[in-house]
Scaffold this motif. Structure first.
Motif, short mmCIF file in Angstrom:
data_model
loop_
_atom_site.label_atom_id
_atom_site.label_comp_id
_atom_site.label_asym_id
_atom_site.label_seq_id
_atom_site.Cartn_x
_atom_site.Cartn_y
_atom_site.Cartn_z
N PRO A 107 0.83 -1.21 0.00
CA PRO A 107 0.00 0.00 0.00
C PRO A 107 0.86 1.25 0.00
N ALA A 108 0.44 2.24 -0.76
CA ALA A 108 1.14 3.51 -0.86
C ALA A 108 0.14 4.63 -0.53
N PRO A 109 0.65 5.83 -0.30
CA PRO A 109 -0.25 6.93 0.07
C PRO A 109 -1.28 7.25 -1.02
N GLN A 110 -2.39 7.82 -0.59
CA GLN A 110 -3.46 8.31 -1.45
C GLN A 110 -4.08 7.20 -2.31
N GLY A 111 -4.23 6.03 -1.71
CA GLY A 111 -4.95 4.94 -2.37
C GLY A 111 -4.19 4.23 -3.47
N ARG A 112 -2.92 4.55 -3.64
CA ARG A 112 -2.14 3.88 -4.68
C ARG A 112 -1.48 2.62 -4.11
N ALA A 113 -0.82 1.88 -4.99
CA ALA A 113 -0.09 0.68 -4.57
C ALA A 113 1.22 0.60 -5.33
N HIS A 114 2.26 0.18 -4.65
CA HIS A 114 3.57 -0.03 -5.28
C HIS A 114 3.81 -1.52 -5.42
N ARG A 115 4.42 -1.89 -6.54
CA ARG A 115 4.73 -3.30 -6.76
C ARG A 115 6.07 -3.63 -6.12
N ILE A 116 6.11 -4.72 -5.37
CA ILE A 116 7.34 -5.22 -4.76
C ILE A 116 7.70 -6.50 -5.51
N ARG A 117 8.93 -6.56 -6.02
CA ARG A 117 9.40 -7.76 -6.73
C ARG A 117 10.38 -8.50 -5.85
N LYS A 118 9.99 -9.67 -5.38
CA LYS A 118 10.87 -10.50 -4.57
C LYS A 118 11.60 -11.45 -5.51
N ARG A 119 12.87 -11.18 -5.70
CA ARG A 119 13.65 -11.90 -6.70
C ARG A 119 14.24 -13.18 -6.14
N SER A 120 14.50 -14.13 -7.04
CA SER A 120 15.23 -15.35 -6.69
C SER A 120 16.25 -15.61 -7.79
N ASN A 121 17.13 -16.58 -7.56
CA ASN A 121 18.16 -16.84 -8.56
C ASN A 121 18.48 -18.32 -8.66
N HIS A 122 19.19 -18.66 -9.72
CA HIS A 122 19.71 -20.02 -9.94
C HIS A 122 21.23 -19.91 -10.00
N VAL A 123 21.92 -20.76 -9.23
CA VAL A 123 23.38 -20.73 -9.21
C VAL A 123 23.89 -22.08 -9.71
N THR A 124 24.90 -22.04 -10.58
CA THR A 124 25.54 -23.26 -11.08
C THR A 124 27.04 -23.14 -10.83
N ILE A 125 27.61 -24.14 -10.16
CA ILE A 125 29.06 -24.19 -9.92
C ILE A 125 29.62 -25.36 -10.70
N VAL A 126 30.68 -25.10 -11.47
CA VAL A 126 31.38 -26.15 -12.22
C VAL A 126 32.81 -26.21 -11.68
N LEU A 127 33.21 -27.40 -11.23
CA LEU A 127 34.58 -27.60 -10.73
C LEU A 127 35.42 -28.26 -11.81
N GLY A 128 36.65 -27.82 -11.93
CA GLY A 128 37.60 -28.43 -12.86
C GLY A 128 38.80 -28.95 -12.08
N ALA A 129 39.51 -29.89 -12.66
CA ALA A 129 40.69 -30.47 -12.01
C ALA A 129 41.92 -30.20 -12.84
N ASN A 130 42.99 -29.80 -12.16
CA ASN A 130 44.28 -29.63 -12.82
C ASN A 130 45.11 -30.86 -12.55
N ASN A 131 45.03 -31.82 -13.42
CA ASN A 131 45.85 -33.02 -13.25
C ASN A 131 47.14 -32.84 -14.03
N ASN A 132 48.16 -32.38 -13.35
CA ASN A 132 49.47 -32.19 -13.97
C ASN A 132 50.31 -33.43 -13.71
N THR A 133 49.96 -34.52 -14.36
CA THR A 133 50.73 -35.74 -14.18
C THR A 133 51.92 -35.73 -15.13
N GLN A 134 53.10 -35.49 -14.58
CA GLN A 134 54.31 -35.42 -15.39
C GLN A 134 55.12 -36.69 -15.16
N SER A 135 55.49 -37.35 -16.24
CA SER A 135 56.24 -38.60 -16.11
C SER A 135 57.72 -38.34 -16.32
#
Length: 135
Positions: A107-135
């Motif tokens: 609710p806002a003054p004088q009979g108006r209304a304000h929109r509230i946007r409740k945001r959410s997100n998606h997170v993606t984590i990718v792990l990599g490996a450094n295999n430095n196998t030296q012979s």
């Protein structure tokens, strides 16, 4: 299956073994706040990233720490014979995308209304490996 196709399939399978990922969908934090924490750990080795997240004051850091531990567990499930210390894991990619929005009216003054946007997100984590196998 032909020889070249089989060799290609085996090579792709070996490359996928070096990569593990975890996803967090519909996290009730705005993507902007989550990106602030994600930028701190992007490209870091996992030990350093865990320390950064553990001692960060932001609420998003708790969620990312749990997600990173999940990605590490996923990597261990793929590579049962390998150890984490020898693999030299690092955060190869971390992506924060906007999720669904809950739209509410305040609710806002004088009979108006304000929109509230409740945001959410998606997170993606990718792990990599450094295999430095030296012979």
């Amino acid at each position: 299956m032909g020889v070249r196709k089989r060799e290609m399939a085996e090579r792709i399978k070996e490359e996928k073994k070096q990569v593990a990922f975890a996803k967090l969908n519909n996290c009730p934090t705005s993507p902007r706040k989550m990106r602030l924490v994600a930028d701190l750990v992007r490209g870091q080795k996992i030990e350093r990233a865990l320390h950064i997240l553990r001692f960060s004051q932001k609420e998003a850091a708790r969620r990312l720490e749990k997600l990173l531990l999940s990605a590490i567990a996923n990597w261990q499930a793929k590579n049962e014979d390998a150890s984490i210390e020898d693999a030299d894991l690092f955060i190869k990619e971390i992506r924060v995308d906007g999720g669904s929005m809950l739209k509410r009216l305040r609710p806002a003054p004088q009979g108006r209304a304000h929109r509230i946007r409740k945001r959410s997100n998606h997170v993606t984590i990718v792990l990599g490996a450094n295999n430095n196998t030296q012979s």
